[in-house]
Design an enzyme around this catalytic site. Structure first.
Site, mmCIF file in Angstrom:
data_model
loop_
_atom_site.group_PDB
_atom_site.id
_atom_site.type_symbol
_atom_site.label_atom_id
_atom_site.label_comp_id
_atom_site.label_asym_id
_atom_site.label_seq_id
_atom_site.Cartn_x
_atom_site.Cartn_y
_atom_site.Cartn_z
ATOM 1 N N HIS A 158 0.807 -1.228 0.000
ATOM 2 C CA HIS A 158 0.000 0.000 0.000
ATOM 3 C C HIS A 158 0.843 1.282 0.000
ATOM 4 C CE1 HIS A 158 0.311 -0.095 4.388
ATOM 5 N NE2 HIS A 158 -0.600 -1.016 4.542
ATOM 6 N N HIS B 276 -4.961 -9.488 14.434
ATOM 7 C CA HIS B 276 -5.078 -8.214 13.705
ATOM 8 C C HIS B 276 -5.930 -8.426 12.466
ATOM 9 C CE1 HIS B 276 -4.112 -4.469 11.877
ATOM 10 N NE2 HIS B 276 -2.974 -4.785 11.294
ATOM 11 N N GLU C 92 -6.183 -6.613 9.652
ATOM 12 C CA GLU C 92 -5.714 -6.233 8.304
ATOM 13 C C GLU C 92 -5.534 -7.495 7.453
ATOM 14 O OE1 GLU C 92 -2.447 -3.413 8.230
ATOM 15 O OE2 GLU C 92 -3.037 -2.752 6.226
ATOM 16 N N ASP D 71 -3.643 -8.777 5.276
ATOM 17 C CA ASP D 71 -2.437 -9.586 5.108
ATOM 18 C C ASP D 71 -2.337 -10.657 6.195
ATOM 19 O OD1 ASP D 71 -2.127 -7.236 6.645
ATOM 20 O OD2 ASP D 71 0.040 -7.273 6.501
ATOM 21 N N HIS E 28 -1.185 -2.221 14.927
ATOM 22 C CA HIS E 28 -1.195 -1.039 14.119
ATOM 23 C C HIS E 28 -2.596 -0.485 13.854
ATOM 24 C CE1 HIS E 28 -1.318 -0.902 9.427
ATOM 25 N NE2 HIS E 28 -1.024 0.319 9.766
ATOM 26 N N ASP F 33 1.971 -7.049 14.147
ATOM 27 C CA ASP F 33 2.754 -6.055 13.395
ATOM 28 C C ASP F 33 3.942 -5.476 14.185
ATOM 29 O OD1 ASP F 33 1.547 -6.110 10.926
ATOM 30 O OD2 ASP F 33 0.176 -4.464 11.334
ATOM 31 N N TYR G 52 10.140 -0.111 8.481
ATOM 32 C CA TYR G 52 8.794 -0.585 8.828
ATOM 33 C C TYR G 52 8.168 0.321 9.884
ATOM 34 C CZ TYR G 52 5.218 -4.062 10.030
ATOM 35 O OH TYR G 52 4.045 -4.713 10.247
ATOM 36 N N HIS H 92 5.506 -10.177 10.247
ATOM 37 C CA HIS H 92 6.287 -10.013 9.016
ATOM 38 C C HIS H 92 7.765 -10.187 9.322
ATOM 39 C CE1 HIS H 92 2.897 -8.345 6.780
ATOM 40 N NE2 HIS H 92 2.672 -7.518 7.782
HETATM 41 FE FE1 FEO Z 1 -1.285 -3.933 9.869
HETATM 42 FE FE2 FEO Z 1 0.768 -6.486 8.544
HETATM 43 O O1 FEO Z 1 -0.829 -5.509 8.876
#
Ligand code: FEO
Length: 391
Positions: A24, A78, A80, A82, A144, A163, A191, A222
């Site tokens: 993004h 989370h 989101e 991903d 996040h 995250d 990041y 991640h």
């Molecule tokens: Fe806030 Fe890796 O997603």
């Protein structure tokens, strides 16, 4: 598909996205991973999933250990996509699994997946006994998103904070000491600067909430898993959440016919003469997400823009918008630029800096069309003067 055992009966079963280059708007030159963790106990638990297009890769890894139908719980730390993007598809293979999430997670998952599956809320501080282990959930809003939560496994001293402490690194290696601290530090900083920076106060609170926990491994959502550099990473985060900077400057600019660039380089000379390390970030050749790492480190953020169609150059406008969202605090600011017939654009950059709470100790410089040698000398003097405020 290989699997990696982090702790006895706890496995990494995520996916590696070697091809991702834009997350993004954030350039991810090293790709990324979406980390999911499988805990084999009397009850079988999967912590987080992967981006939808990597579903099969995750399932192939899970199948190496257990039939997915036997999964009892899926924890969504989370919302989101991903991390939640494969929950619905996984539930087709694991129909008895309960999805556990935070209060805001329940609302967020409902909005994303339109009731495709049921969820149960786990309160902050609550635990789930799965026989040998007591999984503990701590809500960490805004690290996040409002729904963010960590899962902590005290019996294994393992923290799964989603995250937080992440890095966009696609790698065959799964652990920090295998990729090395310098790569890890660089990617963790980028990041934080691009994803987490606006929420520094909340991150500080979250780290405070985790104090006192025994942790010898951190599995973020991640990148690589921390086992050798936990102290180093916590040390970096302590600086970042406090908006600590180094006595250095970043000059971010775009030029039309070379006037703003000539000014930028004279300012650069002055700052160097004043003893301040400087990096030059021409917006024609640098991406805003890469520049954010310099912004995070630097005490002074210097912005230069030529005027185009009665506005700042669009690249500078994009940088300003990005900075407005990411809100770096406690920085010194300085603005400069060149114009043809509308000198007001510089004022807009100044207002922008003031809105961000910048300290602007030196008056901005606005030059009509092409700077003459005296004006360029003046820019160098400005650099020398500014350096005194940075060091
Ligand atoms: Fe806030 Fe890796 O997603």
């Amino acid at each position: 598909m290989n699997i990696v055992e982090l702790k006895p009966d706890i496995y990494w079963v995520g996916a590696i996205d070697w091809d991702l280059r834009n997350f993004h708007g954030y350039l991810t030159q090293r790709g990324t991973t979406y980390n999911a963790y499988l805990i084999m106990d009397e009850k079988i638990v999967l912590v987080d999933t992967v981006k939808a297009h990597k579903f099969e890769e995750m399932v192939a890894r899970i199948r190496r250990i257990v039939d997915p139908a036997k999964i009892d719980y899926i924890i969504s730390n989370h919302v989101e996509m991903d991390h939640s993007g494969s929950i619905a598809k996984l539930l087709e293979l694991a129909p008895n699994a309960k999805v556990l999430t935070s209060t805001r997670g329940e609302k967020g998952l409902a909005r994303h997946y339109k009731g495709a599956f049921d969820t149960e809320v786990v309160e902050s501080g609550s635990t789930l006994n799965i026989r040998k282990r007591n999984l503990t959930f701590v809500h960490i809003p805004m690290v996040h998103w409002p729904d963010s939560m960590v899962t902590y496994i005290p019996e294994d001293k393992l923290l799964l904070p989603n995250d937080a402490f992440g890095q966009h690194i696609a790698s065959h290696e799964r652990f920090d000491d295998e990729v090395g601290w310098s790569i890890l530090q660089e990617e963790a900083a980028k990041y934080y600067a691009n994803i987490v920076m606006p929420y520094g106060d909340q991150v500080k609170k979250a780290i405070g909430a985790l104090e006192g926990l025994e942790i010898d491994m951190i599995g973020p959502s991640h990148g690589v898993i921390l086992r050798s550099h936990i102290g180093d990473m916590l040390g970096e985060y302590a600086k970042w959440v406090d908006h600590q900077t180094e006595p250095r400057a970043v000059i971010i600019y775009d030029s039309m016919w070379g006037s703003t660039e000539a000014m930028a380089y004279k300012l650069y000379e002055g700052l160097l003469e004043g003893g301040v390390p400087v990096v030059m970030r021409n917006l024609k050749t640098n991406h805003i997400s890469d520049i954010m790492t310099d912004v995070m480190r630097s005490r002074a953020i210097i912005l230069g823009a030529a005027t185009l169609n009665n506005n700042v150059m669009p690249t500078v406008g994009s940088m300003l918008t990005y900075l407005k969202g990411l809100k770096p605090k406690r920085r010194i600011g300085f603005a400069f630029g060149s114009y043809g017939w509308n000198p007001k654009v510089l004022g807009e950059m100044e207002s922008f800096m003031d809105d961000l709470g910048r300290d602007r100790p030196i008056e901005s410089v606005n030059i009509n069309f092409v700077p003459d040698p005296e004006e360029l000398d003046g820019m160098k003097e400005k650099g020398i003067e500014l350096a005194k405020h940075i060091i």
